[in-house]
Design a protein around this motif. Structure first.
Motif, PDB file in Angstrom:
ATOM      1  N   ILE A  88       0.853  -1.188   0.000  1.00 54.50           N
ATOM      2  CA  ILE A  88       0.000   0.000   0.000  1.00 54.50           C
ATOM      3  C   ILE A  88       0.889   1.238   0.000  1.00 54.50           C
ATOM      4  O   ILE A  88       1.732   1.403   0.887  1.00 54.50           O
ATOM      5  CB  ILE A  88      -0.948   0.030   1.224  1.00 54.50           C
ATOM      6  N   ARG A  89       0.688   2.092  -1.003  1.00 56.95           N
ATOM      7  CA  ARG A  89       1.432   3.348  -1.110  1.00 56.95           C
ATOM      8  C   ARG A  89       0.442   4.501  -1.202  1.00 56.95           C
ATOM      9  O   ARG A  89      -0.727   4.299  -1.545  1.00 56.95           O
ATOM     10  CB  ARG A  89       2.369   3.307  -2.323  1.00 56.95           C
ATOM     11  N   PHE A  90       0.923   5.700  -0.925  1.00 62.11           N
ATOM     12  CA  PHE A  90       0.024   6.844  -0.758  1.00 62.11           C
ATOM     13  C   PHE A  90       0.447   7.984  -1.688  1.00 62.11           C
ATOM     14  O   PHE A  90       1.639   8.256  -1.851  1.00 62.11           O
ATOM     15  CB  PHE A  90       0.028   7.290   0.706  1.00 62.11           C
ATOM     16  N   PHE A  91      -0.556   8.652  -2.256  1.00 62.13           N
ATOM     17  CA  PHE A  91      -0.280   9.670  -3.270  1.00 62.13           C
ATOM     18  C   PHE A  91      -1.230  10.850  -3.119  1.00 62.13           C
ATOM     19  O   PHE A  91      -2.361  10.705  -2.641  1.00 62.13           O
ATOM     20  CB  PHE A  91      -0.447   9.076  -4.673  1.00 62.13           C
ATOM     21  N   HIS A  92      -0.743  11.999  -3.550  1.00 66.15           N
ATOM     22  CA  HIS A  92      -1.568  13.202  -3.669  1.00 66.15           C
ATOM     23  C   HIS A  92      -1.630  13.586  -5.139  1.00 66.15           C
ATOM     24  O   HIS A  92      -0.621  13.560  -5.849  1.00 66.15           O
ATOM     25  CB  HIS A  92      -0.948  14.362  -2.893  1.00 66.15           C
ATOM     26  N   LEU A 106      -5.496   5.475 -12.359  1.00 67.53           N
ATOM     27  CA  LEU A 106      -4.920   4.533 -13.325  1.00 67.53           C
ATOM     28  C   LEU A 106      -3.536   4.977 -13.786  1.00 67.53           C
ATOM     29  O   LEU A 106      -2.641   4.146 -13.974  1.00 67.53           O
ATOM     30  CB  LEU A 106      -5.859   4.376 -14.517  1.00 67.53           C
ATOM     31  N   ALA A 107      -3.346   6.288 -13.967  1.00 63.13           N
ATOM     32  CA  ALA A 107      -2.047   6.797 -14.414  1.00 63.13           C
ATOM     33  C   ALA A 107      -0.971   6.560 -13.357  1.00 63.13           C
ATOM     34  O   ALA A 107       0.165   6.201 -13.680  1.00 63.13           O
ATOM     35  CB  ALA A 107      -2.150   8.289 -14.739  1.00 63.13           C
ATOM     36  N   ILE A 108      -1.317   6.751 -12.087  1.00 67.54           N
ATOM     37  CA  ILE A 108      -0.350   6.513 -11.012  1.00 67.54           C
ATOM     38  C   ILE A 108       0.038   5.037 -10.983  1.00 67.54           C
ATOM     39  O   ILE A 108       1.223   4.690 -10.913  1.00 67.54           O
ATOM     40  CB  ILE A 108      -0.924   6.952  -9.649  1.00 67.54           C
ATOM     41  N   ILE A 109      -0.948   4.167 -11.048  1.00 73.05           N
ATOM     42  CA  ILE A 109      -0.664   2.726 -11.017  1.00 73.05           C
ATOM     43  C   ILE A 109       0.209   2.332 -12.201  1.00 73.05           C
ATOM     44  O   ILE A 109       1.193   1.601 -12.056  1.00 73.05           O
ATOM     45  CB  ILE A 109      -1.978   1.921 -10.998  1.00 73.05           C
ATOM     46  N   ARG A 154       2.277   4.193 -13.955  1.00 71.93           N
ATOM     47  CA  ARG A 154       3.632   4.753 -13.831  1.00 71.93           C
ATOM     48  C   ARG A 154       4.445   4.016 -12.783  1.00 71.93           C
ATOM     49  O   ARG A 154       5.645   3.749 -12.977  1.00 71.93           O
ATOM     50  CB  ARG A 154       3.537   6.245 -13.459  1.00 71.93           C
ATOM     51  N   GLU A 155       3.827   3.642 -11.670  1.00 80.53           N
ATOM     52  CA  GLU A 155       4.568   3.048 -10.563  1.00 80.53           C
ATOM     53  C   GLU A 155       4.747   1.544 -10.679  1.00 80.53           C
ATOM     54  O   GLU A 155       5.434   0.938  -9.856  1.00 80.53           O
ATOM     55  CB  GLU A 155       3.899   3.414  -9.244  1.00 80.53           C
TER      56      GLU A 155
END
Length: 201
Positions: free
Chosen positions: A94-98, A114-117, A119-120
């Motif tokens: 579990i990771r956290f983003f703003h 979806l873009a964060i997932i 990219r990471e």
């Protein structure tokens, strides 16, 4: 002024609380700050935060809404753009983003998630040129970054400027977008200088 609303990562690594608050308003120095709607300037920006900072922001004010592992801040930054916080399971962790989402677009939050997932979960750690430039902008103190305005010798409305230092200690301003590969490397922390180039999505 850059008005791109594309979804973009603006800081590499996990920001601490001080850096998080600095990045909430990365464009505070823009000319005529209170005279125009800057929604397109902020919408789409995202970066990683720690669980502690995620929980701290959740407790500040009652959220505007909560949807599963996401919540939106009640106070809007500009226009219809507000902070959305994500708790996402990526590679079993579990990771956290703003992220800044324009809530006038009903699909913006899901597109951001979806873009964060995407990219990471890339198998090779790499950075695009744009990500390198955005990290430099995010990590540079306000005293050493700014915007071109009417006082600049060559006025380029809203273009971002960064201070470069020579070996002799002299300094000069240069457009962020015009930095050479060598200048970019000199402004990045050591652990980011030699990452491979990533193709822009």
């Amino acid at each position: 002024m850059n008005t791109s609303s594309q979804i973009r990562k603006v800081y590499q690594g996990t920001s601490d609380r001080h850096q998080m608050f600095r990045m909430f308003d990365r464009h505070a120095q823009r000319p005529h700050r209170f005279e125009s709607n800057a929604s397109a300037l902020y919408a789409g920006e995202w970066f990683e935060i720690a669980e502690r900072e995620h929980d701290y922001m959740f407790e500040i004010l009652p959220p505007l809404w909560i949807r599963g592992s996401m919540f939106a801040m009640r106070e809007f930054l500009t226009g219809s753009v507000t902070s959305v916080f994500f708790a996402l399971r990526i590679d079993g962790v579990i990771r956290f983003f703003h992220g800044y989402c324009d809530l006038s677009d009903g699909g913006s939050v899901e597109a951001m998630r979806l873009a964060i997932i995407e990219r990471e979960t890339r198998p090779v750690r790499a950075m695009t040129r744009d990500e390198r430039l955005e990290h430099i902008w995010s990590a540079t103190a306000d005293a050493y970054r700014g915007y071109s305005d009417e006082t600049a010798p060559q006025y380029l409305p809203g273009r971002r400027l960064i201070t470069l230092f020579s070996a002799s200690g002299s300094s000069r301003l240069k457009l962020l977008d015009d930095l050479t590969d060598e200048e970019i490397a000199s402004k990045l922390p050591v652990q980011l200088r030699h990452l491979p180039d990533a193709l822009a999505a």
